[in-house]
Design a protein around this motif. Structure first.
Motif, PDB file in Angstrom:
ATOM      1  N   ALA B  16       0.845  -1.323  -0.186  1.00  0.00           N
ATOM      2  CA  ALA B  16      -0.091  -0.115  -0.038  1.00  0.00           C
ATOM      3  C   ALA B  16       0.793   1.310  -0.063  1.00  0.00           C
ATOM      4  N   ALA B  17       2.225   1.057   0.053  1.00  0.00           N
ATOM      5  CA  ALA B  17       3.070   2.257   0.333  1.00  0.00           C
ATOM      6  C   ALA B  17       2.851   3.344  -0.843  1.00  0.00           C
ATOM      7  N   PRO B  18       2.666   3.140  -2.103  1.00  0.00           N
ATOM      8  CA  PRO B  18       2.558   4.240  -3.165  1.00  0.00           C
ATOM      9  C   PRO B  18       1.584   5.146  -2.582  1.00  0.00           C
ATOM     10  N   ALA B  19       0.230   4.721  -2.004  1.00  0.00           N
ATOM     11  CA  ALA B  19      -0.910   5.488  -1.641  1.00  0.00           C
ATOM     12  C   ALA B  19      -0.290   6.422  -0.542  1.00  0.00           C
ATOM     13  N   ILE B  20       0.219   5.545   0.548  1.00  0.00           N
ATOM     14  CA  ILE B  20       0.592   6.149   1.979  1.00  0.00           C
ATOM     15  C   ILE B  20       1.884   7.269   1.684  1.00  0.00           C
ATOM     16  N   ILE B  21       2.771   6.887   0.970  1.00  0.00           N
ATOM     17  CA  ILE B  21       3.879   7.724   0.599  1.00  0.00           C
ATOM     18  C   ILE B  21       3.406   9.078  -0.296  1.00  0.00           C
ATOM     19  N   ALA B 237       5.158   8.623  -6.521  1.00  0.00           N
ATOM     20  CA  ALA B 237       5.648   7.936  -5.277  1.00  0.00           C
ATOM     21  C   ALA B 237       6.291   6.557  -5.376  1.00  0.00           C
ATOM     22  N   GLY B 238       5.871   5.986  -6.634  1.00  0.00           N
ATOM     23  CA  GLY B 238       6.492   4.768  -6.838  1.00  0.00           C
ATOM     24  C   GLY B 238       8.149   4.805  -7.001  1.00  0.00           C
ATOM     25  N   ARG B 239       8.227   5.845  -7.785  1.00  0.00           N
ATOM     26  CA  ARG B 239       9.760   6.347  -8.266  1.00  0.00           C
ATOM     27  C   ARG B 239      10.569   6.621  -6.905  1.00  0.00           C
ATOM     28  N   TRP B 240       9.988   7.370  -6.128  1.00  0.00           N
ATOM     29  CA  TRP B 240      10.502   7.594  -4.659  1.00  0.00           C
ATOM     30  C   TRP B 240      10.759   6.351  -4.007  1.00  0.00           C
ATOM     31  N   ASN B 246      15.555   5.287   0.223  1.00  0.00           N
ATOM     32  CA  ASN B 246      14.444   5.480   0.758  1.00  0.00           C
ATOM     33  C   ASN B 246      13.768   4.370   1.455  1.00  0.00           C
ATOM     34  N   ARG B 247      14.020   3.176   1.244  1.00  0.00           N
ATOM     35  CA  ARG B 247      13.171   2.218   1.766  1.00  0.00           C
ATOM     36  C   ARG B 247      13.113   2.225   3.373  1.00  0.00           C
ATOM     37  N   ALA B 291       8.738  -4.172  -6.396  1.00  0.00           N
ATOM     38  CA  ALA B 291       9.215  -3.222  -7.275  1.00  0.00           C
ATOM     39  C   ALA B 291       8.017  -2.367  -7.455  1.00  0.00           C
ATOM     40  N   PHE B 292       8.319  -0.935  -7.198  1.00  0.00           N
ATOM     41  CA  PHE B 292       6.965  -0.009  -7.497  1.00  0.00           C
ATOM     42  C   PHE B 292       7.162   0.785  -8.655  1.00  0.00           C
ATOM     43  N   HIS B 293       8.296   0.679  -9.335  1.00  0.00           N
ATOM     44  CA  HIS B 293       8.261   1.657 -10.601  1.00  0.00           C
ATOM     45  C   HIS B 293       9.403   1.314 -11.623  1.00  0.00           C
ATOM     46  N   ARG B 294      10.540   0.831 -11.222  1.00  0.00           N
ATOM     47  CA  ARG B 294      11.458   0.790 -12.233  1.00  0.00           C
ATOM     48  C   ARG B 294      10.868  -0.277 -13.511  1.00  0.00           C
ATOM     49  N   ASP B 295      11.515   0.138 -14.629  1.00  0.00           N
ATOM     50  CA  ASP B 295      11.469  -0.667 -15.730  1.00  0.00           C
ATOM     51  C   ASP B 295      10.119  -0.960 -16.202  1.00  0.00           C
ATOM     52  N   ALA B 296       9.361   0.083 -16.203  1.00  0.00           N
ATOM     53  CA  ALA B 296       7.848  -0.002 -16.610  1.00  0.00           C
ATOM     54  C   ALA B 296       6.820  -0.872 -15.695  1.00  0.00           C
ATOM     55  N   ALA B 297       7.319  -0.959 -14.480  1.00  0.00           N
ATOM     56  CA  ALA B 297       6.629  -1.860 -13.660  1.00  0.00           C
ATOM     57  C   ALA B 297       5.106  -1.766 -13.512  1.00  0.00           C
ATOM     58  N   THR B 298       4.839  -0.226 -13.706  1.00  0.00           N
ATOM     59  CA  THR B 298       3.498   0.107 -13.469  1.00  0.00           C
ATOM     60  C   THR B 298       2.632   0.165 -14.981  1.00  0.00           C
TER      61      THR B 298
END
Lengths: 194, 390
Positions: B16-21, B237-240, B246-247, B291-298
C-alpha cells in the motif's frame, strides 16, 4: 407451505449480534444461527447449510465467504452474492449500512428483501449507537480538560472557579473557538511552563 | 489553493506504500490532491465500496477487477485498472512439519529455485496439500496454482482463502499446510515461529503484478483531469519508493499506528529484500523482491488481464472470447499513455505481448526512444499468448 429460511449471522461482536437476531425474528419466522468465532469459518458456515449469510461488510472474513460463494462442486449449492441482481438500490443500501449478504441461488428476491431490510435497519442502529458512545466519551474527555484548565487559571490568577470558567468562555468567544480547544491549549502551555 | 479530496481505500500491506507515501510526502499535494486514506479490512469490501461510490479509488489485487469484468462478482458499475502499483512482494511459506521433512530430504532453502523447491515438496508431501491465499482472485492464487501444477501436483491441492492477518494463526492451527501471501505477513508468521519461507513469488514468476490502482469507469470518463493527477501522484511516489536509500524511511512511515501498526523492522525486511526465512534467524537477500516503479513496472499490459482471465475461464466455464475481451478492456493502457506521458513515463510500443518471454532486463523500442522492460519469465518457461496477439 414454504420451508423456513435458514440464516447464518457471522459477527464476533455479541453486543451487535444480539439485536440483529432480534430484528430478524421480528421480521419473520426464520432459523437464525450466529457464528461468533472466525476460525475455520468455511466449514462452520457450510455445516448450517444456510439460505442466507449475513456479515459485516468490513470483516476480513468476508473474503472467505467470497470463495464459498464461488464454489460450484456437485454437492455445494451455488451462492449468488448480494441480493437479486436487479435490485441495485437494496444492494447500495446494504453497502452503505455496512452489511453484506450472501444468498443461495434460487431463493426468491421477495423472501430476501424483508431479511435484508431488517439487517440494514439494525446495522444502522448499531452504527448510530457506536457514534453516540464515541461522542459521549469525547464529551467526558473534554469535561476533564476544562476542569484542569479551570484549576490552572484559579491557581495562576487567584480567582474563583466561576470567574475561571467565565474567562475561558470569553476567550473562546473572542477568538471564535470552542471552550474545549482553549482549555486544551491552557493545559498544554501549563505543562510546558510549570 | 484548495485541494481536491480523493477518498482512497487501501488494505494495510507493505504494497500500500505508493498511496501512503503519496499522501505523507506530498506527491498527491503536488498534484492538488488530498488523499483521504481509508483502511479497509477485506478485498470484497474494497470492491463493494468502490462500486457503490463510497470511495473514489482503491489499491486492489490486480486480478480482482478482471474477475468483475468477466462477471464473477456482484453486479456493480464497471471498474478499471489504470496502472500497476507494485510487482512482487509475495512469499510462499510451509508449516514447520513440512519444513523439517524438506530439510531431512536435503532441500537447502536457497529461496530462489522454484523447480527444486517444487520437486522437493512433491517428494515429502503425501496426501492432500491445503494452501492459503488472501483471495480467490489474487496474484498469489495464480502463482500457487501455476507452481504446484507445474511441479506435478494435481487434485490433492486445495487452495483456500485466509485473510492475511490470520495467515500465521491458520498455519499454526493446522488449517492450512502452506500459504502464499504478501509482505509483511510472511515475515510475521516467521516471527511467530509458525512457518518457514520456501520461495519468493518472483522465484516462480519474475514479474508478478501484485496491486493496481482501480477506479470506476464512469469516474475516469467524467473526471479525466483528476484521474491523471492521481496517477501521476502514485507514479512519482513509486519512483521515490524504488530508490533503495528511501526504503528504510518508507518502512517507518508505513508502520505507523494508523497505517500498518506493526514494528517497522518487520516491513523493512520486505522493502529491503532481506527476508528472515525461519525463526532460527536464517536470512536470504532477494534483490528486487518488491518493485514499485522501475523498468515499466506500472504499465498495465492487457495481455496480463488475459492471463488472469484464462484461469477464471477454465475454472468457471466461461465463454473464452468475450471473457478475455472484457478482461483486456478493463486494463486501461490508453489512460496510462495519456496521463503518464506528460510525467515522462516510458511507454511501450504495444499494449499486448507474449507473457513470460523475457528472462533478463531487455532494451526495447518505446513510443519515443528506447526503454528497459523487466524480466517476466516463469520458472518453467511457460509462455502465455493473449488471444488477439496470435
Amino acid at each position: 407451505m414454504q420451508k423456513r429460511l435458514s440464516i447464518v449471522l457471522i459477527d464476533p461482536d455479541e453486543h451487535r449480534a444480539g439485536p440483529i437476531v432480534e430484528g430478524l425474528k421480528e421480521a419473520g419466522e426464520y432459523d437464525v444461527h450466529v457464528i461468533l468465532e472466525m476460525t475455520d469459518l468455511a466449514s462452520k458456515v457450510t455445516a448450517f447449510r444456510p439460505d442466507i449469510v449475513l456479515i459485516d461488510l468490513a470483516s476480513p472474513s468476508r473474503d472467505v465467504l467470497e470463495e464459498l460463494a464461488l464454489a460450484s462442486g456437485p454437492l455445494d449449492r451455488p451462492v449468488a452474492m448480494f441480493v437479486d441482481h436487479s435490485d441495485e438500490q437494496l444492494t447500495r443500501a446494504a453497502i452503505e449500512a455496512g452489511v453484506s449478504a450472501y444468498v443461495v441461488d434460487g431463493v426468491r428476491a421477495d423472501r430476501v428483501k424483508p431479511i435484508l431490510d431488517a439487517a440494514i435497519a439494525r446495522f444502522h442502529m448499531f452504527q448510530r449507537m457506536r457514534a453516540e458512545l464515541a461522542a459521549t466519551k469525547a464529551a467526558l474527555e473534554e469535561r476533564k480538560v476544562i476542569d484542569r484548565a479551570k484549576a490552572i487559571l484559579m491557581r495562576a490568577r487567584g480567582i474563583e472557579e466561576e470567574q475561571a470558567y467565565a474567562l475561558l468562555r470569553k476567550t473562546a468567544m473572542d477568538q471564535g473557538r470552542r471552550v474545549g480547544d482553549i482549555a486544551q491549549q491552557i493545559v498544554m502551555a501549563a505543562g510546558l511552563l510549570i | 489553493m484548495s485541494m481536491e479530496i480523493i477518498r482512497f481505500g487501501y488494505v494495510p500491506l507493505t504494497d500500500a506504500a505508493p498511496a501512503i507515501i503519496a499522501h505523507e510526502l506530498g506527491f498527491a499535494a503536488e498534484e492538488g490532491l488530498e488523499l483521504d486514506l481509508m483502511r479497509i479490512g477485506a478485498w470484497a469490501q474494497s470492491r463493494d465500496l468502490l462500486g457503490a461510490g463510497l470511495i473514489d479509488a482503491a489499491h486492489m489485487l490486480v486480478p480482482l477487477p478482471v474477475a468483475q469484468a468477466v462477471g464473477l462478482g456482484p453486479v456493480l458499475p464497471p471498474m478499471d485498472l489504470v496502472m500497476f502499483l507494485s510487482q512482487g512482494g509475495q512469499a510462499v511459506a510451509v508449516n514447520q512439519d513440512i519444513a523439517a521433512r524438506l530439510r531431512a530430504e536435503g532441500h537447502g532453502f536457497n529461496f530462489n529455485n522454484a523447480r527444486a523447491a517444487g520437486q522437493a515438496l512433491r517428494r515429502v508431501v503425501r496426501g492432500p496439500l491445503r494452501v492459503g491465499v488472501p483471495f480467490r482472485f489474487s496474484t498469489q492464487a495464480e502463482i500457487v496454482f501455476h507452481w504446484l501444477e507445474a511441479s506435478g501436483f494435481g487434485e490433492e491441492v486445495r487452495v483456500v482463502t485466509i485473510p492475511p492477518p490470520m495467515m500465521a494463526d491458520a498455519i499454526d492451527a493446522g488449517e492450512v499446510d502452506a500459504f502464499c501471501v504478501g509482505e509483511p505477513w510472511p515475515s510475521f508468521a516467521v516471527e511467530r515461529g509458525a512457518a518457514t519461507l520456501l520461495l519468493t513469488g518472483r522465484a516462480i514468476w519474475m514479474s508478478p503484478p501484485e496491486k493496481g490502482l482501480v477506479l470506476r469507469r464512469d469516474f475516469t470518463a467524467a473526471r479525466p483531469d483528476t484521474t491523471g493527477r492521481l496517477m501521476r501522484a502514485m507514479w512519482r511516489a513509486g519512483r521515490w519508493l524504488d530508490d533503495p536509500a528511501n526504503r528504510g524511511t518508507a518502512a517507518d512511515i508505513l508502520c505507523r499506528p494508523h497505517y500498518l501498526d506493526l514494528p517497522p523492522e518487520l516491513a523493512e525486511r520486505g522493502l529491503r529484500g532481506r527476508l528472515m526465512i525461519s525463526s532460527a534467524g536464517e536470512t536470504r537477500q532477494c534483490d528486487d523482491f518488491i518493485a514499485f516503479h522501475r523498468d515499466a513496472a506500472t504499465f498495465p499490459w492487457k495481455s496480463l488481464a488475459a492471463l488472469f482471465a484464462a484461469r477464471m475461464i477454465r475454472n468457471h466455464g466461461l465463454d473464452p472470447a468475450p471473457a478475455s475481451q472484457a478482461a483486456m478492456d478493463c486494463f486501461r493502457t490508453d489512460l496510462y499513455r495519456e496521463h503518464l506521458r506528460p510525467a515522462g513515463a516510458g511507454l511501450p510500443g504495444a499494449s499486448l505481448r507474449v507473457e513470460g518471454a523475457i528472462d533478463i532486463p531487455r532494451l526495447v523500442a518505446a513510443e519515443s526512444g528506447q526503454m528497459i522492460l523487466r524480466p517476466d519469465a516463469f520458472f518453467d518457461g511457460r509462455l502465455f499468448e493473449p488471444p488477439s496477439a496470435t
